[in-house]
Design an enzyme around this catalytic site. Structure first.
Site, PDB file in Angstrom:
ATOM      1  N   LYS A 194      -6.354  -1.303  20.484  1.00 38.25           N
ATOM      2  CA  LYS A 194      -7.229  -1.302  19.308  1.00 38.25           C
ATOM      3  C   LYS A 194      -6.675  -2.358  18.360  1.00 38.25           C
ATOM      4  CE  LYS A 194      -8.034  -0.140  15.512  1.00 38.25           C
ATOM      5  NZ  LYS A 194      -8.371  -1.084  14.391  1.00 38.25           N
ATOM      6  N   GLU A 269       6.481   0.796  15.474  1.00 40.49           N
ATOM      7  CA  GLU A 269       7.124  -0.396  14.897  1.00 40.49           C
ATOM      8  C   GLU A 269       6.486  -0.592  13.531  1.00 40.49           C
ATOM      9  OE1 GLU A 269       9.561  -1.909  16.132  1.00 40.49           O
ATOM     10  OE2 GLU A 269       9.511  -1.466  18.276  1.00 40.49           O
ATOM     11  N   CYS A 303       6.768  -8.686   9.772  1.00 40.58           N
ATOM     12  CA  CYS A 303       7.513  -7.464   9.438  1.00 40.58           C
ATOM     13  C   CYS A 303       9.013  -7.697   9.360  1.00 40.58           C
ATOM     14  CB  CYS A 303       7.220  -6.395  10.473  1.00 40.58           C
ATOM     15  SG  CYS A 303       7.597  -6.940  12.134  1.00 40.58           S
ATOM     16  N   GLU A 399       7.666  -3.119   0.170  1.00 43.66           N
ATOM     17  CA  GLU A 399       7.341  -4.236   1.061  1.00 43.66           C
ATOM     18  C   GLU A 399       6.113  -4.975   0.530  1.00 43.66           C
ATOM     19  OE1 GLU A 399       5.489  -3.237   4.806  1.00 43.66           O
ATOM     20  OE2 GLU A 399       6.589  -4.815   5.839  1.00 43.66           O
TER      21      GLU A 399
HETATM   22  P1  NDP Z   1      -1.992  -0.831   9.231  1.00 41.73           P
HETATM   23  O1  NDP Z   1      -1.040   0.269   9.443  1.00 41.73           O
HETATM   24  O2  NDP Z   1      -2.986  -0.711   8.153  1.00 41.73           O
HETATM   25  O3  NDP Z   1      -2.821  -1.127  10.563  1.00 41.73           O
HETATM   26  C1  NDP Z   1      -2.230  -1.281  11.824  1.00 41.73           C
HETATM   27  C2  NDP Z   1      -3.246  -0.945  12.891  1.00 41.73           C
HETATM   28  O4  NDP Z   1      -3.516   0.461  12.828  1.00 41.73           O
HETATM   29  C3  NDP Z   1      -4.605  -1.631  12.716  1.00 41.73           C
HETATM   30  O5  NDP Z   1      -5.182  -1.872  13.988  1.00 41.73           O
HETATM   31  C4  NDP Z   1      -5.404  -0.567  11.977  1.00 41.73           C
HETATM   32  O6  NDP Z   1      -6.783  -0.753  12.109  1.00 41.73           O
HETATM   33  C5  NDP Z   1      -4.919   0.677  12.689  1.00 41.73           C
HETATM   34  N1  NDP Z   1      -5.077   1.936  11.953  1.00 41.73           N
HETATM   35  C6  NDP Z   1      -5.260   2.137  10.635  1.00 41.73           C
HETATM   36  N2  NDP Z   1      -5.308   3.472  10.365  1.00 41.73           N
HETATM   37  C7  NDP Z   1      -5.159   4.116  11.545  1.00 41.73           C
HETATM   38  C8  NDP Z   1      -5.094   5.493  11.933  1.00 41.73           C
HETATM   39  N3  NDP Z   1      -5.193   6.486  11.038  1.00 41.73           N
HETATM   40  N4  NDP Z   1      -4.893   5.797  13.237  1.00 41.73           N
HETATM   41  C9  NDP Z   1      -4.749   4.817  14.163  1.00 41.73           C
HETATM   42  N5  NDP Z   1      -4.822   3.498  13.863  1.00 41.73           N
HETATM   43  C10 NDP Z   1      -5.010   3.140  12.563  1.00 41.73           C
HETATM   44  O7  NDP Z   1      -1.090  -2.119   9.082  1.00 41.73           O
HETATM   45  P2  NDP Z   1      -1.565  -3.578   8.813  1.00 41.73           P
HETATM   46  O8  NDP Z   1      -2.557  -4.004   9.831  1.00 41.73           O
HETATM   47  O9  NDP Z   1      -1.936  -3.647   7.384  1.00 41.73           O
HETATM   48  O10 NDP Z   1      -0.211  -4.404   9.112  1.00 41.73           O
HETATM   49  C11 NDP Z   1       0.729  -4.571   8.158  1.00 41.73           C
HETATM   50  C12 NDP Z   1       1.856  -3.576   8.334  1.00 41.73           C
HETATM   51  O11 NDP Z   1       2.339  -3.601   9.676  1.00 41.73           O
HETATM   52  C13 NDP Z   1       3.041  -3.944   7.471  1.00 41.73           C
HETATM   53  O12 NDP Z   1       3.556  -2.799   6.844  1.00 41.73           O
HETATM   54  C14 NDP Z   1       4.052  -4.499   8.451  1.00 41.73           C
HETATM   55  O13 NDP Z   1       5.373  -4.375   8.076  1.00 41.73           O
HETATM   56  C15 NDP Z   1       3.755  -3.739   9.693  1.00 41.73           C
HETATM   57  N6  NDP Z   1       4.152  -4.522  10.853  1.00 41.73           N
HETATM   58  C16 NDP Z   1       5.250  -4.130  11.562  1.00 41.73           C
HETATM   59  C17 NDP Z   1       5.730  -4.879  12.620  1.00 41.73           C
HETATM   60  C18 NDP Z   1       6.912  -4.428  13.434  1.00 41.73           C
HETATM   61  O14 NDP Z   1       7.100  -4.921  14.544  1.00 41.73           O
HETATM   62  N7  NDP Z   1       7.728  -3.515  12.946  1.00 41.73           N
HETATM   63  C19 NDP Z   1       5.070  -6.132  12.996  1.00 41.73           C
HETATM   64  C20 NDP Z   1       3.902  -6.430  12.227  1.00 41.73           C
HETATM   65  C21 NDP Z   1       3.469  -5.642  11.189  1.00 41.73           C
HETATM   66  P3  NDP Z   1      -7.564  -1.632  10.977  1.00 41.73           P
HETATM   67  O15 NDP Z   1      -6.733  -2.838  10.675  1.00 41.73           O
HETATM   68  O16 NDP Z   1      -8.830  -1.988  11.656  1.00 41.73           O
HETATM   69  O17 NDP Z   1      -7.700  -0.735   9.778  1.00 41.73           O
END
Ligand code: NDP
Length: 495
Positions: A194, A269, A303, A399
């Site tokens: 997804k 992650e 991240c 962050e």
């Molecule tokens: P989100 O947590 O908002 O989204 C991540 C993914 O989860 C997206 O595909 C999102 O869909 C989906 N999602 C949102 N809500 C749900 C739910 N309730 N159940 C299942 N899936 C859901 O993060 P961001 O996309 O805003 O990314 C930024 C964040 O990710 C930052 O905090 C960053 O630090 C972290 N990150 C961590 C990394 C690591 O390796 N540790 C690497 C990269 C980012 P949609 O976007 O369509 O809402």
């Protein structure tokens, strides 16, 4: 100005109808809700994608389960490795197409799309492909003594967990998607991905390339849509494991829903507020060059990137001065202009969040440079340096996931370790010094999944990656991912 000309295949792909990729083909009902894909460098809609319905989620999971029990279970390890390598070849063969698509959706500079989204993704795939024929259990000599002359032997089998839900964020849609595909497929699992609603196009194209590579239909499925689709997928009874890269809030929601749904396995992650500690003897030029690369590539939306920079009080003015001069050299503009190295933030919601942090920095801290939106269409902000007033400043704790570093001086190395650990997160950290003995003594005391010395934000497929504390659960890369994607079955025999 050296603007990239869009390839005809990119224009054609953008123009076609998009929906989920299920069982080897694009599927969408014309009645399904459509989500716009916005080009963040203009704020204009560039494509639209049909959102997956509840029936689409069921169909994708059913397809992945059928492929798991059928074709993929019967595919020999060497063939699995070959197919992943073949996908890596196709990623490279279609590299410019994928790089252009990803830069358009995410605002990532075309250099970063070519080098990381395409180049590094292919390298990660090939690394994982090498594991295919090396995932084994072990033989064990049982410890209890024989009671009546019988003997025992035992061994373990590593079995794939089943169908994996891979939830991918918008910052590195291709590379993080590839990590999830590769970990799942090489261990014998199948996957339903997804991608983020903001950046769905490249993974849809990669799912097509996987079929061209010979990966059977149903082994990789992609569901388009927002968080609600992800929520439905992670709670689905047919999913055995969830691997999420995303925010802490989503991680907690996904973890809870996975536990409620029959104790599904989870790898999380999550975010970071990563510290860099510059000791008194630091090579300031080396550190500044490394920190600019680590903290401002892809506008800081990484991240692992450093956001808190602690510098020995005797060196902080020099370091901040060099850093500010370095940021002034960055060329800001269209991600598809090859002379540009700093583009827009990836989406409006994130742009507004970062502007909120700028307001906070102006109110609570000293803004050394940047700290404003840039007056042009799209979601552009200035690369920013902030000097904290004290260790409690908000910019040292939350962050931003943006192009913002926050500095604070320290006086001795004990204080530095305490400052570095003063965070609910624990993803990455770095120490900058020529005194390796001192650095090695600090490493065990730093609460982070990865500690770099004289570098930051460098990921290698052979080196495990993941967080401690609020930054997540589980590890990717190296051999560490195997534990998370397989179940260990014990077999004991008497003779
Ligand atoms: P989100 O947590 O908002 O989204 C991540 C993914 O989860 C997206 O595909 C999102 O869909 C989906 N999602 C949102 N809500 C749900 C739910 N309730 N159940 C299942 N899936 C859901 O993060 P961001 O996309 O805003 O990314 C930024 C964040 O990710 C930052 O905090 C960053 O630090 C972290 N990150 C961590 C990394 C690591 O390796 N540790 C690497 C990269 C980012 P949609 O976007 O369509 O809402």
């Amino acid at each position: 100005m050296s603007q990239v000309t869009l390839l005809p295949v990119v224009k054609a792909f953008i123009a076609k109808g998009h929906g989920s990729f299920i069982d080897g083909q694009t599927q969408f009902s014309a009645a399904a809700a459509c989500l716009p894909v916005i080009d963040p460098s203009t704020g204009q809609t560039m494509a639209s994608v049909h959102s997956a319905s509840a029936e689409d989620v069921d169909a994708a999971v059913a397809s992945a389960r059928k492929a798991f029990h059928g074709v993929w279970a019967d595919t020999p390890p060497s063939q699995k490795g070959y197919l992943l390598s073949r996908l890596a070849d196709l990623l490279e063969a279609h590299g410019e197409e994928l790089a252009q698509l990803e830069s358009l959706c995410s605002g990532k500079s075309i250099h970063v799309s070519r080098a990381i989204e395409v180049g590094q993704s292919a390298a990660f795939l090939r690394y994982y492909a090498g594991w295919a024929s090396k995932i084994n259990g072990e033989t064990i000599s049982p410890s209890f003594p024989s009671m009546a002359g019988e003997r025992y032997s035992a061994f373990t089998l590593r079995e794939p967990v089943g169908v994996v839900a891979g939830i991918v964020p918008w910052n590195f849609a291709v590379m993080i998607g590839i990590w999830k595909i590769a970990s799942a497929l090489v261990t014998g699992c199948t996957v339903v991905l997804k991608p983020s609603e903001y950046t769905p196009l490249t993974l849809l194209r990669i799912a097509e390339l996987a079929i061209e590579a010979g990966i059977p239909a149903g082994v990789i499925n992609v569901l388009t849509g927002d968080g609600a689709v992800g929520q439905r997928l992670t709670a689905h009874a047919g999913i055995s494991k969830v691997s999420l890269t995303g925010s802490v809030a989503t991680g907690k929601a996904v973890g809870k829903s996975a536990m409620d749904a029959n104790l599904k396995r989870v790898t999380l992650e999550l975010g970071g507020k990563n510290p860099a500690g510059l000791l008194q003897d630091v090579d300031a030029d080396l550190a500044v060059a490394g920190l600019i690369l680590g903290a401002y590539t892809h506008q800081g939306q990484i991240c692992a990137s450093p956001e808190r920079i602690f510098v020995h009080r005797s060196r902080i003015d020099e370091v901040i001065d060099k850093m500010a001069k370095g940021l002034q050299q960055m060329k800001i503009g269209s991600p598809l202009d090859e002379s540009v190295n700093f583009g827009p933030l990836a989406n409006r919601a994130h742009y507004e969040k970062v502007l909120g942090f700028f307001n906070c920095a102006h109110a609570e801290s000293s803004v050394i440079c940047g700290g404003r939106a840039i007056e042009r269409p799209g979601y552009f902000v200035e690369p920013t340096i902030v000097l904290a007033g004290n260790r409690d400043d908000r910019l040292l704790h939350e962050e931003t996931f943006g192009p913002v570093t926050c500095f604070l001086p320290f006086d001795d190395d004990e204080e530095l370790v305490d400052l570095m650990n003063d965070s609910p997160f624990g993803l990455t950290a770095s120490i900058w010094t020529n005194n390796l003995s001192k650095a090695f003594r600090m490493v065990p005391r730093i609460e982070a999944g990865t500690v770099w010395i004289n570098m930051h934000t460098f990921l290698d497929p052979a080196v495990p990656f993941g967080g401690v504390k609020g930054s997540g659960i589980g590890r990717e890369f190296g051999g560490a991912f195997i534990d998370d994607y397989t179940e260990l079955k014990s077999v004991i025999l008497r003779y």
